[in-house]
Design an enzyme around this catalytic site. Sequence first.
Site, short mmCIF file in Angstrom:
data_model
loop_
_atom_site.label_atom_id
_atom_site.label_comp_id
_atom_site.label_asym_id
_atom_site.label_seq_id
_atom_site.Cartn_x
_atom_site.Cartn_y
_atom_site.Cartn_z
N LEU A 36 6.96 6.04 8.72
CA LEU A 36 5.66 6.70 8.94
C LEU A 36 5.20 7.48 7.72
CD1 LEU A 36 6.15 7.90 12.67
CD2 LEU A 36 5.12 5.77 11.85
N PHE A 84 7.62 -5.36 4.68
CA PHE A 84 6.38 -4.78 4.17
C PHE A 84 6.60 -3.39 3.57
CE2 PHE A 84 4.69 -7.40 7.74
CZ PHE A 84 3.74 -8.14 7.07
N SER A 128 2.37 -9.64 -4.31
CA SER A 128 0.97 -9.40 -4.67
C SER A 128 0.54 -10.31 -5.82
CB SER A 128 0.82 -7.94 -5.10
OG SER A 128 -0.43 -7.72 -5.71
N TYR A 153 3.89 0.20 -9.96
CA TYR A 153 3.74 -0.50 -8.68
C TYR A 153 3.89 -2.01 -8.89
CZ TYR A 153 1.28 -3.15 -5.13
OH TYR A 153 0.95 -4.12 -4.22
N LYS A 157 6.92 -4.97 -7.60
CA LYS A 157 6.74 -6.26 -6.89
C LYS A 157 7.45 -7.36 -7.66
CE LYS A 157 4.51 -4.85 -3.33
NZ LYS A 157 5.24 -4.81 -2.04
N ASN A 183 -6.65 -9.89 -1.98
CA ASN A 183 -7.11 -8.55 -1.54
C ASN A 183 -7.29 -8.50 -0.02
OD1 ASN A 183 -7.67 -8.67 -4.46
ND2 ASN A 183 -8.57 -6.66 -4.11
C1 UD1 Z 1 -5.42 -3.13 -6.44
C2 UD1 Z 1 -4.35 -3.17 -7.49
C3 UD1 Z 1 -3.37 -4.26 -7.14
C4 UD1 Z 1 -2.77 -3.99 -5.79
C5 UD1 Z 1 -3.84 -3.79 -4.74
C6 UD1 Z 1 -3.18 -3.20 -3.52
C7 UD1 Z 1 -5.39 -2.30 -9.54
C8 UD1 Z 1 -5.81 -2.62 -10.92
N1 UD1 Z 1 -4.94 -3.33 -8.81
O1 UD1 Z 1 -6.11 -4.38 -6.46
O2 UD1 Z 1 -2.36 -4.28 -8.11
O3 UD1 Z 1 -1.93 -5.05 -5.40
O4 UD1 Z 1 -4.83 -2.86 -5.19
O5 UD1 Z 1 -4.10 -2.74 -2.62
O6 UD1 Z 1 -5.44 -1.17 -9.12
N2 UD1 Z 1 -13.80 -1.13 -7.01
C9 UD1 Z 1 -14.97 -0.43 -7.27
N3 UD1 Z 1 -15.10 0.84 -6.80
C10 UD1 Z 1 -14.11 1.45 -6.06
C11 UD1 Z 1 -12.92 0.74 -5.79
C12 UD1 Z 1 -12.79 -0.55 -6.29
O7 UD1 Z 1 -15.88 -0.95 -7.93
O8 UD1 Z 1 -14.29 2.62 -5.69
C13 UD1 Z 1 -13.67 -2.51 -7.51
C14 UD1 Z 1 -12.51 -2.71 -8.47
O9 UD1 Z 1 -12.90 -2.49 -9.80
C15 UD1 Z 1 -12.15 -4.17 -8.20
C16 UD1 Z 1 -12.49 -4.37 -6.73
O10 UD1 Z 1 -13.40 -3.32 -6.39
O11 UD1 Z 1 -12.96 -5.01 -8.96
C17 UD1 Z 1 -11.29 -4.31 -5.81
O12 UD1 Z 1 -10.56 -3.13 -6.09
P1 UD1 Z 1 -9.32 -2.66 -5.19
O13 UD1 Z 1 -9.69 -2.71 -3.76
O14 UD1 Z 1 -8.83 -1.36 -5.73
O15 UD1 Z 1 -8.25 -3.80 -5.41
P2 UD1 Z 1 -7.63 -4.40 -6.77
O16 UD1 Z 1 -7.90 -3.53 -7.92
O17 UD1 Z 1 -8.07 -5.82 -6.86
#
Ligand code: UD1
Length: 338
Positions: A36, A84, A128, A153, A157, A183
């Site tokens: 938790l 997980f 991942s 992180y 993995k 994602n």
């Molecule tokens: C991130 C991690 C990845 C991890 C995964 C786990 C990074 C670089 N990568 O993936 O290693 O396995 O989370 O959950 O941190 N975005 C915005 N505004 C925000 C948040 C995100 O524009 O406030 C954009 C990011 O730039 C990206 C996309 O949304 O292009 C997805 O972001 P996010 O959900 O954080 O996932 P990842 O970065 O792909």
Amino acid sequence: MSNGKVLVTGGAGFIGSHTVVELAAAGYRPVIVDNLANSDRKVLAGIADLVGYEVPFYEVDCTDAAALDAVFRQEAPFAGIIHFAAYKAVGESVERPTAYFLNNIGSTAVLLEAMAAHPSGRLVFSSSCTVYGEPAHIPVDESAPIRPAESPYGYTKQACERLIGDQVAAAPGFRATLLRYFNPIGAHPSARIGELPIGRPNNLIPFLTQAVAGLREPLTVFGDDYPTPDGTCIRDYIHVVDLARAHVAALAAPDGDERLSVYNLGTGEGASVKEVVAAFEAATGRAVPHRMGPRRAGDVVAIYADAQKAERELGWRTERSLKEALADAWRWQEQLGR
Ligand code: UD1
């Protein structure tokens, strides 16, 4: 009829809880182990509502070898184990690398030792697409090279994948499946379970839904000057229920020649941040308050999955659209309230 017991570490977490529900629906008997650390007891009630009974739950930290062994002594034999339990915040891992090494790699090593001592079936591991870094070709398939990790992180993995591979080589009869998630987003369509980020969300969808709910300032789009059609980063967003079902397929797959298998789990389609915002607005009728901002360090430009291997070998493919995932994420956020 039962397909057997399945130990789910981190079974009270986001992907774990959805997988527990899908396991029960497929006739398995899930057993949850979770400390938790990043979840809430309330999730167990949501799971019970959906499966119709209380799933056995042990509040145990997977790095605690004695406590985990006691669970195995009580519950084994298992038809399979899904691991997980892990820390998952990239930024936090940069600040607390030792915690990430101890928890993520330590728990996997402890679990492998327990599995070696008890009848446990196959291990399914939560990995991942971060292992690919910025891929040379997209869509990315499982043969793409593993790149040096950008964060502690990401390194954990990779290290766990390596450790599990080494254990497969060392222990005849031991089988494992590595699942590389793209994602994961969304929530169960019932809105009984979903994502429960503690504090300020780092990931796009929980931040977006909290911004729409008025709990946060407007969403900042991290960079709109990338070499993509609309300038924003491209990702492969997969509905958490589709992802959960892939774990059931991985457990149920017949034993092949290879004792170690690896699968990408994604939709095969990329969506930009701007496209996600537009899809959310179309799916829910709610405007997303947002503004453009600078790039975030460590972001890859574009990645999406070639998930044909999972389709071919596991008979699994995604069935839910980006819009459905976003509508489900919003339904979940709405019932959480303010
Ligand atoms: C991130 C991690 C990845 C991890 C995964 C786990 C990074 C670089 N990568 O993936 O290693 O396995 O989370 O959950 O941190 N975005 C915005 N505004 C925000 C948040 C995100 O524009 O406030 C954009 C990011 O730039 C990206 C996309 O949304 O292009 C997805 O972001 P996010 O959900 O954080 O996932 P990842 O970065 O792909």
